[in-house]
Write a protein that holds these residues in place. Sequence first.
Motif, PDB file in Angstrom:
ATOM      1  N   ARG A  84      -1.590  12.557  -4.863  1.00  0.00           N
ATOM      2  CA  ARG A  84      -0.255  11.963  -4.770  1.00  0.00           C
ATOM      3  C   ARG A  84      -0.318  10.432  -4.733  1.00  0.00           C
ATOM      4  O   ARG A  84       0.614   9.772  -5.159  1.00  0.00           O
ATOM      5  CB  ARG A  84       0.485  12.455  -3.518  1.00  0.00           C
ATOM      6  CG  ARG A  84       0.745  13.940  -3.420  1.00  0.00           C
ATOM      7  CD  ARG A  84       1.525  14.473  -4.601  1.00  0.00           C
ATOM      8  NE  ARG A  84       1.674  15.907  -4.642  1.00  0.00           N
ATOM      9  CZ  ARG A  84       0.754  16.782  -5.023  1.00  0.00           C
ATOM     10  NH1 ARG A  84      -0.448  16.405  -5.332  1.00  0.00           N
ATOM     11  NH2 ARG A  84       1.023  18.074  -5.103  1.00  0.00           N
ATOM     12  N   ALA A  85      -1.422   9.919  -4.206  1.00  0.00           N
ATOM     13  CA  ALA A  85      -1.593   8.463  -4.109  1.00  0.00           C
ATOM     14  C   ALA A  85      -2.062   7.860  -5.436  1.00  0.00           C
ATOM     15  O   ALA A  85      -2.182   6.645  -5.549  1.00  0.00           O
ATOM     16  CB  ALA A  85      -2.596   8.114  -3.012  1.00  0.00           C
ATOM     17  N   GLY A  86      -2.318   8.708  -6.425  1.00  0.00           N
ATOM     18  CA  GLY A  86      -2.784   8.209  -7.719  1.00  0.00           C
ATOM     19  C   GLY A  86      -4.296   7.994  -7.753  1.00  0.00           C
ATOM     20  O   GLY A  86      -4.819   7.346  -8.663  1.00  0.00           O
ATOM     21  N   GLU A 139      -4.689  12.364  -1.914  1.00  0.00           N
ATOM     22  CA  GLU A 139      -5.320  11.451  -2.880  1.00  0.00           C
ATOM     23  C   GLU A 139      -4.661  11.577  -4.251  1.00  0.00           C
ATOM     24  O   GLU A 139      -4.400  10.574  -4.915  1.00  0.00           O
ATOM     25  CB  GLU A 139      -6.828  11.746  -2.992  1.00  0.00           C
ATOM     26  CG  GLU A 139      -7.634  11.254  -1.821  1.00  0.00           C
ATOM     27  CD  GLU A 139      -9.074  11.705  -1.849  1.00  0.00           C
ATOM     28  OE1 GLU A 139      -9.887  11.023  -1.209  1.00  0.00           O
ATOM     29  OE2 GLU A 139      -9.391  12.741  -2.477  1.00  0.00           O
ATOM     30  N   MET A 165       0.846  -1.184   0.000  1.00  0.00           N
ATOM     31  CA  MET A 165       0.000   0.000   0.000  1.00  0.00           C
ATOM     32  C   MET A 165       0.889   1.243   0.000  1.00  0.00           C
ATOM     33  O   MET A 165       1.817   1.359   0.773  1.00  0.00           O
ATOM     34  CB  MET A 165      -0.923  -0.005   1.220  1.00  0.00           C
ATOM     35  CG  MET A 165      -1.870   1.160   1.243  1.00  0.00           C
ATOM     36  SD  MET A 165      -2.978   1.277   2.681  1.00  0.00           S
ATOM     37  CE  MET A 165      -3.878  -0.231   2.601  1.00  0.00           C
ATOM     38  N   ASN A 166       0.563   2.139  -0.858  1.00  0.00           N
ATOM     39  CA  ASN A 166       1.252   3.409  -1.020  1.00  0.00           C
ATOM     40  C   ASN A 166       1.172   4.222   0.278  1.00  0.00           C
ATOM     41  O   ASN A 166       0.147   4.267   0.937  1.00  0.00           O
ATOM     42  CB  ASN A 166       0.538   4.128  -2.178  1.00  0.00           C
ATOM     43  CG  ASN A 166       1.088   5.474  -2.506  1.00  0.00           C
ATOM     44  OD1 ASN A 166       1.572   6.194  -1.647  1.00  0.00           O
ATOM     45  ND2 ASN A 166       1.003   5.817  -3.774  1.00  0.00           N
ATOM     46  N   SER A 167       2.279   4.872   0.659  1.00  0.00           N
ATOM     47  CA  SER A 167       2.284   5.650   1.911  1.00  0.00           C
ATOM     48  C   SER A 167       1.293   6.814   1.858  1.00  0.00           C
ATOM     49  O   SER A 167       0.760   7.213   2.898  1.00  0.00           O
ATOM     50  CB  SER A 167       3.687   6.148   2.223  1.00  0.00           C
ATOM     51  OG  SER A 167       4.153   7.005   1.212  1.00  0.00           O
ATOM     52  N   TYR A 168       1.031   7.344   0.658  1.00  0.00           N
ATOM     53  CA  TYR A 168       0.049   8.416   0.541  1.00  0.00           C
ATOM     54  C   TYR A 168      -1.363   7.901   0.836  1.00  0.00           C
ATOM     55  O   TYR A 168      -2.181   8.624   1.408  1.00  0.00           O
ATOM     56  CB  TYR A 168       0.088   9.063  -0.846  1.00  0.00           C
ATOM     57  CG  TYR A 168       1.283   9.973  -1.032  1.00  0.00           C
ATOM     58  CD1 TYR A 168       1.401  11.164  -0.302  1.00  0.00           C
ATOM     59  CD2 TYR A 168       2.291   9.648  -1.922  1.00  0.00           C
ATOM     60  CE1 TYR A 168       2.490  12.000  -0.467  1.00  0.00           C
ATOM     61  CE2 TYR A 168       3.388  10.484  -2.091  1.00  0.00           C
ATOM     62  CZ  TYR A 168       3.478  11.654  -1.362  1.00  0.00           C
ATOM     63  OH  TYR A 168       4.558  12.477  -1.521  1.00  0.00           O
ATOM     64  N   VAL A 169      -1.650   6.670   0.472  1.00  0.00           N
ATOM     65  CA  VAL A 169      -2.954   6.075   0.771  1.00  0.00           C
ATOM     66  C   VAL A 169      -3.129   5.979   2.288  1.00  0.00           C
ATOM     67  O   VAL A 169      -4.205   6.265   2.826  1.00  0.00           O
ATOM     68  CB  VAL A 169      -3.114   4.700   0.090  1.00  0.00           C
ATOM     69  CG1 VAL A 169      -4.382   3.995   0.558  1.00  0.00           C
ATOM     70  CG2 VAL A 169      -3.102   4.845  -1.422  1.00  0.00           C
TER      71      VAL A 169
END
Length: 126
Positions: A69-71, A67, A1-5
Amino acid sequence: MNSYVVLVKVVVGLHLLWAAWVLLGWLVARGRPWLMGAHIASVLYIIVIEVLSWPPCPLNVAEAWLEKRAGLIPSRDSFLLRVAETVSSRKLSESLITEGAVLVCIFILGIYVREFLRRPSLSKKG
């Protein structure tokens, strides 16, 4: 999981805590003047940003930025609208949610006014 998520989830959690504070803070603040002041300021802040739509809620801004940045596609809807639609499983009107939030905040301020008016007057003491 992406850190931005993960950070998006943290901001959503903070937003939920903020909403709980605004809604129920009067229960916690009873008998604590400094906390009552902070809660009243929080409620007034919500009224201002809901009525004027400015300044934007910093948590909404942070969530949209994270969001992106998280794509993810940043949500354009307000946090309250998204929560209300999730809870009700219906498409709701933004103005309905805004008006409801302002009415709830006015009701909360009314609780403080009622409590203030019930206090014995300082001039009656002595």
